[in-house]
Design an enzyme around this catalytic site. Structure first.
Site, short mmCIF file in Angstrom:
data_model
loop_
_atom_site.label_atom_id
_atom_site.label_comp_id
_atom_site.label_asym_id
_atom_site.label_seq_id
_atom_site.Cartn_x
_atom_site.Cartn_y
_atom_site.Cartn_z
N GLY A 1 0.81 -5.11 1.05
CA GLY A 1 -0.32 -5.21 0.12
C GLY A 1 0.07 -5.89 -1.19
O GLY A 1 -0.78 -6.50 -1.85
N GLU B 1 4.09 -5.15 7.50
CA GLU B 1 3.24 -4.11 8.07
C GLU B 1 3.52 -3.86 9.54
O GLU B 1 3.38 -2.74 10.03
CB GLU B 1 1.76 -4.49 7.89
N GLU C 1 -0.23 -9.44 -0.46
CA GLU C 1 -1.66 -9.74 -0.28
C GLU C 1 -2.36 -9.86 -1.64
O GLU C 1 -3.24 -10.70 -1.82
CB GLU C 1 -2.32 -8.64 0.57
N ALA D 1 0.85 -1.19 0.00
CA ALA D 1 0.00 0.00 0.00
C ALA D 1 0.89 1.24 0.00
O ALA D 1 2.05 1.18 0.41
CB ALA D 1 -0.88 -0.01 1.24
C1 LIG Z 1 -10.89 6.40 9.77
C2 LIG Z 1 -9.64 5.65 9.55
C3 LIG Z 1 -9.82 4.61 8.57
C4 LIG Z 1 -8.76 3.58 8.68
C5 LIG Z 1 -8.94 2.63 7.60
C6 LIG Z 1 -7.97 1.54 7.69
C7 LIG Z 1 -8.05 0.70 6.48
C8 LIG Z 1 -6.88 0.95 5.57
C9 LIG Z 1 -6.72 -0.17 4.64
C10 LIG Z 1 -5.36 -0.18 4.07
C11 LIG Z 1 -5.01 -1.57 3.71
C12 LIG Z 1 -3.54 -1.66 3.57
C13 LIG Z 1 -3.15 -3.06 3.66
C14 LIG Z 1 -1.67 -3.38 3.61
O1 LIG Z 1 -1.57 -4.56 4.36
C15 LIG Z 1 -0.77 -2.33 4.19
C16 LIG Z 1 0.56 -2.21 3.50
O2 LIG Z 1 0.83 -2.72 2.45
S1 LIG Z 1 1.67 -1.23 4.30
C17 LIG Z 1 3.10 -1.25 3.25
C18 LIG Z 1 3.86 -2.48 3.38
N1 LIG Z 1 5.08 -2.40 2.62
C19 LIG Z 1 6.24 -2.08 3.16
O3 LIG Z 1 6.37 -1.90 4.35
C20 LIG Z 1 7.41 -1.96 2.23
C21 LIG Z 1 8.11 -0.66 2.46
N2 LIG Z 1 9.21 -0.45 1.53
C22 LIG Z 1 10.38 -1.07 1.66
O4 LIG Z 1 10.61 -1.89 2.52
C23 LIG Z 1 11.44 -0.69 0.68
O5 LIG Z 1 11.15 0.57 0.20
C24 LIG Z 1 11.55 -1.67 -0.50
C25 LIG Z 1 10.22 -1.87 -1.15
C26 LIG Z 1 12.12 -2.99 -0.02
C27 LIG Z 1 12.51 -1.06 -1.55
O6 LIG Z 1 13.75 -0.74 -0.93
P1 LIG Z 1 14.81 0.20 -1.68
O7 LIG Z 1 15.00 -0.28 -3.05
O8 LIG Z 1 15.99 0.27 -0.77
O9 LIG Z 1 14.12 1.62 -1.81
P2 LIG Z 1 13.74 2.65 -0.68
O10 LIG Z 1 13.37 1.98 0.56
O11 LIG Z 1 14.81 3.69 -0.61
O12 LIG Z 1 12.41 3.29 -1.28
C28 LIG Z 1 12.44 4.07 -2.48
C29 LIG Z 1 11.38 5.13 -2.35
O13 LIG Z 1 10.10 4.51 -2.33
C30 LIG Z 1 9.38 4.91 -1.17
N3 LIG Z 1 8.55 3.79 -0.77
C31 LIG Z 1 8.93 2.54 -0.53
N4 LIG Z 1 7.87 1.77 -0.22
C32 LIG Z 1 6.80 2.56 -0.26
C33 LIG Z 1 5.42 2.34 -0.04
N5 LIG Z 1 4.92 1.14 0.26
N6 LIG Z 1 4.61 3.40 -0.17
C34 LIG Z 1 5.07 4.63 -0.51
N7 LIG Z 1 6.37 4.89 -0.74
C35 LIG Z 1 7.22 3.86 -0.61
C36 LIG Z 1 10.44 5.25 -0.16
O14 LIG Z 1 9.93 6.11 0.80
C37 LIG Z 1 11.49 5.90 -1.03
O15 LIG Z 1 11.12 7.21 -1.31
P3 LIG Z 1 11.75 8.43 -0.50
O16 LIG Z 1 11.25 8.34 0.90
O17 LIG Z 1 13.23 8.25 -0.58
O18 LIG Z 1 11.22 9.61 -1.21
#
Ligand SMILES: CCCCCCCCCCCCC[C@H](O)CC(=O)SCCNC(=O)CCNC(=O)[C@H](O)C(C)(C)COP(=O)(O)OP(=O)(O)OC[C@H]1O[C@@H](n2cnc3c(N)ncnc32)[C@H](O)[C@@H]1OP(=O)(O)O
Ligand code: NAD
Length: 712
Positions: free
Chosen positions: A103, A126, A106, A61
Site C-alpha cells: 500500500g 502482497e 500504491e 497496509a
Molecule cells: C468481507 C471482507 C472484506 C475484504 C475486503 C478486502 C479489501 C481490503 C483492502 C485492503 C487494501 C490493501 C491494499 C494493499 O495492497 C495491501 C498491503 O499493503 S499488504 C502489506 C504489504 N507490505 C508488506 O508486505 C511489507 C511487510 N513488511 C516488511 O516486509 C518488513 O517489515 C519491512 C517493512 C521491510 C521492514 O523490515 P524490518 O526493518 O526488518 O522490520 P520487521 O520486519 O522486523 O518489522 C518490524 C515490525 O513491524 C511489523 N510490520 C511490518 N510491516 C507491517 C505491516 N505492513 N503492517 C503491520 N505491521 C507490520 C512487524 O510485524 C514487526 O513487528 P513485530 O511482529 O515484531 O511485532
C-alpha cells in the site's frame, strides 16, 4: 497519525506517522484523508509532498488489521484516499526514504511524482501474504512500467532497489541527500504545471503484442511456480485487467479478486507465517531466560572447523554477516578446494583466512564445528577446542543428530556449548535451529540468536533431543513414506501427492537429493541396520516396531541418489538433477513385496497426505509436550523456512488447526488401528487433550501444554 505542516510558504508536507514501518492503519488512513482534503482546500497550498515520519516512507497496509473485517472496514478505504491524492489539482510528490512497499508504493503511484533516496527500495510484496496489490497497484503499475516489468514485480513481490526503480521509470528522481527537502524543492518547481498526464489512472497501458498469448503463457508460468498458491494467479488476472480494461473496470476486477483472496485460508496462513517469522526472535526458555532480559555478547570473529558441504556455506554466511572468519580443514585437497569455492561464493577473500591447524581457532569469539557426523571425531574436537579457545568463546556444533549435552560434557565450559543447526546450502537457507542443552547459558542462546539475525536467518531456539525439532518430525514422515511403498505405492505417487500439496519436492526426490547414505549411516550408528542386526529379529521389525529396510537395501545396491545417478529415481549421470522413473525400482519393489508376503493395494493421494503429514504433525505435538519447542509457531517457522512446507499452508501445526484437530486425531486413530505396529501413528496425549478441551485456537495451545515437564 499523519502530520500536516506547510513549508516554504506553499508546500503542504504530509507525513505518515506510525512506527516502526508507518503502516496504513485506520488512524493513519483517517489522518491522510483529512490532510489531503486540507491541502486541497487551502488556497495558500500550491503543491504537496507526502513522506514517512522518521525514515521509512511506508510498509503498506496494516497487516494486523487483516484478520478482522471490522478493522478492515473502519476508517476510509485506501482506494478512496489514493483517488483523492491522484485527483488533487496541485502536484503531489512522494518522498520515499527507506521503503515503499505494498500500500505504501500504491500511495506513491497515486502521487504525480516519485522522489526516492538512493538507498530506498520499493515493491508490491502482497503476493507473499496471499494477496494482490489491492489499492490500485495492480492497475497503476502496469500503466507506468508496461505489462512485463509490472507483472514481474507483482507476481514475485520482489523488492526493487532505487537504482533499478529509476531505470524502470518507477521513480522519477533519486537523491543522496535529504529526500523531503529535495521533494519540496521539486514540488515548488512543478506548481501550476498540467497534471493530467501524470495521473496514472488516466493513462492507457503501453500496448503489448499478442496479448492473449502473453497472458496465457504468464498464467502457465505462474501456475508452475505457485505450488498451489492462489495469489500469483490472481495477480496475473489483475494485470491482464490493467492491460485490457479501462481503469475503473480494472479497479473493479482488482477489488473482486482481492475480496476472494483476503477471506481465503491461504491468506490467513501466509499472514500467520509473516508474524511467525518475526515472533521467533522473541525466544523464551522454560528456565526463565528471555530475549528481552538477556544481553548478548557481540561476536565479531569466528572459526569454522571442517570445510565440507556445510562448513563452506557456514563460512560464507558468517563472512557475509561481517565477521572475520578463520576456516580450518585438515585434508589438504579439501582445504584448497574449499578456499576456491568460498572465494567464488564471496566473490573474493571477504575476510576469511584458512588453516589446517585447530590452534587457529584460539582467538575466535565463536567456533562452529562442521566435521563428519561421527560422535568420536566430534568429541575429540570439542576436547581440544575447550583448551585451545579463549575463555568466553562459544563452541557450537552443526550436528544434525548427535547429542549436544554429550559434546558439552567433553568441555570445561558446558554453558558455552550449543548447537547451530544450519541447513544446506547454509549460506542460502533461511532457517537456523539454535539448540541449547540444560547447561547452555541464556547469554549463549542470546548471542546465537543475535548472530542468526545478523546472518539474515530465521533463528529458532529449540531444546536438545535426537533430531532436534525439524529432523525429529521428519523421521515419522519418512517412515510412513517407506511403509506406503511396501503397501503398494510408488515413489512417483507419493511425491506427486506431496508436490501437489505444495512441497517443492516429494520425499523421495528430496531423499535422492540429500543422499540415501546419510540416513543409512545414522541407522547403522543407531544399531537399526548393519551386519548381524537381523539375525535374531524379523527383517521388517526392530525393537518390536515395524521397520522398513527399503532404504538400507537401496544403499546396499549402491543407490545413494543423485550422487550415484541412481536412487528412488534414475538420473542421466551421477550428479544430474532430472529424476526419471526407473523400471528397475518397480521390479525391485514387486520382488520385495513378494518376498515378504505383502499384497500391493491401491493407495490414493489422500492416504499419502494423511499418513505422512499426520505422522509428522503428531510428532510436532510430542515436541511441544516435551518442551523441545517453545510454541507451535516456532515449529511452523522451522518447517516453512527449513523444510519447504508451503507458506500458503502456514506450517504443520497451523495446518492441523486449519484441518481441525478432531479430524487429525480421527485420522491418526484410524491409521493406527490399521497399523498398530507403527507407534508414530498413535495419537499423542497433547493432541487428545487439545481436542478434549474443544480444539482451542493455536495461540491458546500453550495453556494446555503448561504443566508438562520441559526439556528446554
Ligand atoms: C468481507 C471482507 C472484506 C475484504 C475486503 C478486502 C479489501 C481490503 C483492502 C485492503 C487494501 C490493501 C491494499 C494493499 O495492497 C495491501 C498491503 O499493503 S499488504 C502489506 C504489504 N507490505 C508488506 O508486505 C511489507 C511487510 N513488511 C516488511 O516486509 C518488513 O517489515 C519491512 C517493512 C521491510 C521492514 O523490515 P524490518 O526493518 O526488518 O522490520 P520487521 O520486519 O522486523 O518489522 C518490524 C515490525 O513491524 C511489523 N510490520 C511490518 N510491516 C507491517 C505491516 N505492513 N503492517 C503491520 N505491521 C507490520 C512487524 O510485524 C514487526 O513487528 P513485530 O511482529 O515484531 O511485532
Ligand atoms: N550435508 C547436510 O545436508 C547437512 C545439513 C545439516 C547439518 N549437517 C551436519 O554438518 C556436519 C558436516 O556435514 P557435511 O555434509 O558438511 O560433511 P562433509 O563430509 O561434506 O564435510 C566434513 C569435513 O570435515 C573435515 N574434517 C574431518 N575431521 C576434521 C578435523 N578434525 N578438523 C578439521 N576438519 C575435519 C573433512 O575433511 C570434511 O572436509 C555433520 O555433522 C552433518 O551432520 C549436514
Amino acid at each position: 497519525m499523519a502530520q500536516y505542516r506547510i513549508v516554504s510558504g506553499s508546500v503542504a508536507v504530509i507525513s505518515i506517522q506510525n512506527p516502526p514501518v508507518n503502516a496504513l492503519s485506520a488512524a493513519v488512513r483517517e489522518g491522510l484523508l483529512l490532510s489531503v482534503r486540507a491541502a486541497a482546500s487551502d488556497p495558500l497550498v500550491r503543491s504537496v509532498v507526502i513522506s514517512g515520519h522518521n525514515g521509512p516512507f511506508c510498509g503498506g497496509a496494516d497487516i494486523k488489521e487483516f484478520g478482522n473485517v471490522s478493522h478492515l472496514e473502519s476508517g476510509p478505504h485506501l482506494v478512496e484516499i489514493f483517488e483523492s491524492v491522484e485527483a488533487l489539482a496541485k502536484p503531489v510528490v512522494a518522498a520515499i526514504e527507506g521503503f515503499a512497499l505494498g500500500g505504501g508504493l500504491e500511495l506513491a503511484l497515486a502521487c504525480h511524482y516519485r522522489f526516492g533516496h538512493s538507498e530506498a527500495r520499493v515493491g508490491l510484496p502482497e503476493v507473499s501474504l496471499g494477496l494482490l496489490p489491492g489499492a490500485g497497484g495492480s492497475q497503476r503499475l502496469p500503466r507506468l512500467l508496461g505489462v512485463r516489468a509490472a507483472l514481474d514485480m507483482i507476481v514475485t513481490g520482489r523488492h526493487v532497489a532505487a537504482g533499478e526503480a529509476l531505470k524502470l521509470g518507477l521513480l522519477d528522481r533519486l537523491t543522496d541527500g535529504n529526500t523531503v527537502d529535495a521533494a519540496v524543492r521539486f514540488a515548488q518547481s512543478a506548481e501550476g504545471k498540467p497534471l493530467d498526464d501524470r495521473r496514472l489512472g488516466n493513462r492507457p497501458c503501453p500496448p503489448l503484442e499478442n496479448i492473449d498469448a502473453f497472458f496465457e503463457e504468464a498464467l502457465i508460468h505462474a501456475r508452475g511456480r505457485a505450488r498451489g498458491a492462489a495469489a500469483p494467479l490472481a495477480c496475473v488476472q489483475a494485470v491482464r485487467g490493467a492491460a485490457t480494461l479501462p481503469f475503473l473496470k480494472g479497479m473493479e476486477l482488482e477489488k473482486r479478486l482481492m475480496e476472494t483472496l483476503m477471506t481465503s485460508g491461504q491468506a490467513q496462513a501466509s499472514r500467520y507465517c509473516f508474524f511467525t517469522e518475526r515472533g521467533a526472535a522473541r525466544w523464551t526458555t522454560p528456565t526463565g531466560a528471555r530475549w528481552d532480559t538477556c544481553r548478548a555478547r557481540p561476536i565479531s570473529t569466528a572459526a569454522v572447523i571442517g570445510l565440507g558441504t556445510m562448513g563452506r556455506g557456514i563460512t560464507v554466511a558468517l563472512a557475509r554477516a561481517g565477521l572475520s572468519v578463520v576456516a580450518v580443514e585438515t585434508q589438504e585437497h579439501q582445504l584448497d578446494e574449499a578456499q576456491r569455492a568460498v572465494s567464488r561464493m564471496l566473490k573474493g577473500g571477504g575476510g576469511v583466512s584458512y588453516s589446517a591447524d585447530l590452534q587457529a581457532a584460539a582467538g575466535a569469539d565463536l567456533v562452529v564445528e562442521a566435521v563428519f557426523e561421527d560422535m568420536a571425531v566430534k568429541e575429540e574436537i570439542f576436547k581440544q577446542l575447550s583448551s585451545v579457545c579463549k575463555p568466553g568463546a562459544l563452541l557450537a556444533t552443526n550436528t544434525s543428530s548427535l547429542d549436544i549435552d554429550r559434546l558439552a560434557s567433553c568441555t570445561l565450559r558446558p554453558e558455552q556449548v550449543l548447537g547451530l543447526h544450519f541447513f544446506a546450502p547454509a549460506h542460502v537457507m533461511r532457517l537456523l535451529e539454535v539448540v541449547s542443552g540444560p547447561r547452555t547459558s541464556p547469554q549463549t542462546v542470546a548471542a546465537a540468536m543475535q548472530l542468526g539475525r545478523r546472518m539474515g536467518k530465521v533463528s529458532v531456539a529449540v531444546g536438545n533431543c535426537p533430531g532436534f525439532v525439524g529432523n525429529r518430525m521428519l523421521k515419522p514422515y519418512l517412515e510412513q513414506a517407506y511403509f506406503l511403498l511396501e503397501e503398494g505405492a510408488s515413489p512417483e505417487l507419493v511425491d506427486a501427492a506431496l508436490e501437489e500439496f505444495g512441497f517443492p519436492m516429494g520425499v523421495f526426490k528430496m531423499s535422492d537429493l540429500s543422499g540415501l547414505d546419510i540416513g543409512w549411516r545414522v541407522r547403522k550408528e543407531e544399531g537399526l541396520t548393519g551386519p548381524g542386526v537381523t539375525a535374531d529379529q524379523p527383517m521388517r521389525t526392530r525393537r518390536g516396531r515395524r521397520y522398513s529396510p527399503l532404504g538400507d537395501l537401496m544403499c546396499e545396491e549402491g543407490r545413494y541418489g543423485q550422487k550415484t545417478g541412481r536412487g528412488w529415481y534414475l538420473y542421466d549421470r551421477p550428479g544430474a538433477r532430472v529424476a526419471r522413473s526407473d523400471p528397475w525400482l518397480r521390479s525391485f519393489l514387486e520382488e520385495y513385496r513378494e518376498r515378504h508376503g505383502l499384497l500391493a493395494r491401491r493407495i490414493d493421494q489422500q492416504e499419502v497426505l494423511e499418513r505422512c503429514l499426520y505422522a509428522l504433525i503428531n510428532e510436532g505435538f510430542r515436541v511441544l509436550e516435551d518442551g523441545v519447542a517453545a510454541s507451535p509457531q516456532n515449529i511452523d517457522a522451522i518447517y516453512v523456512f527449513g523444510y519447504g512446507w508451503p507458506k500458503h499452508r502456514g506450517g504443520p501445526m497451523f495446518y492441523a488447526a486449519q484441518v481441525g484437530l478432531a479430524r487429525v486425531l480421527e485420522g491418526l486413530e484410524k491409521y493406527h488401528k490399521a497399523h498398530p505396529d507403527s507407534p508414530h501413528l498413535q495419537p499423542c496425549s497433547l493432541l487428545r487433550r487439545l481436542v478434549a478441551s474443544g480444539s482451542p485456537p493455536i495461540h491458546k495451545w500453550s495453556e494446555v501444554v503448561k504443566g508438562h515437564r520441559s526439556q528446554l
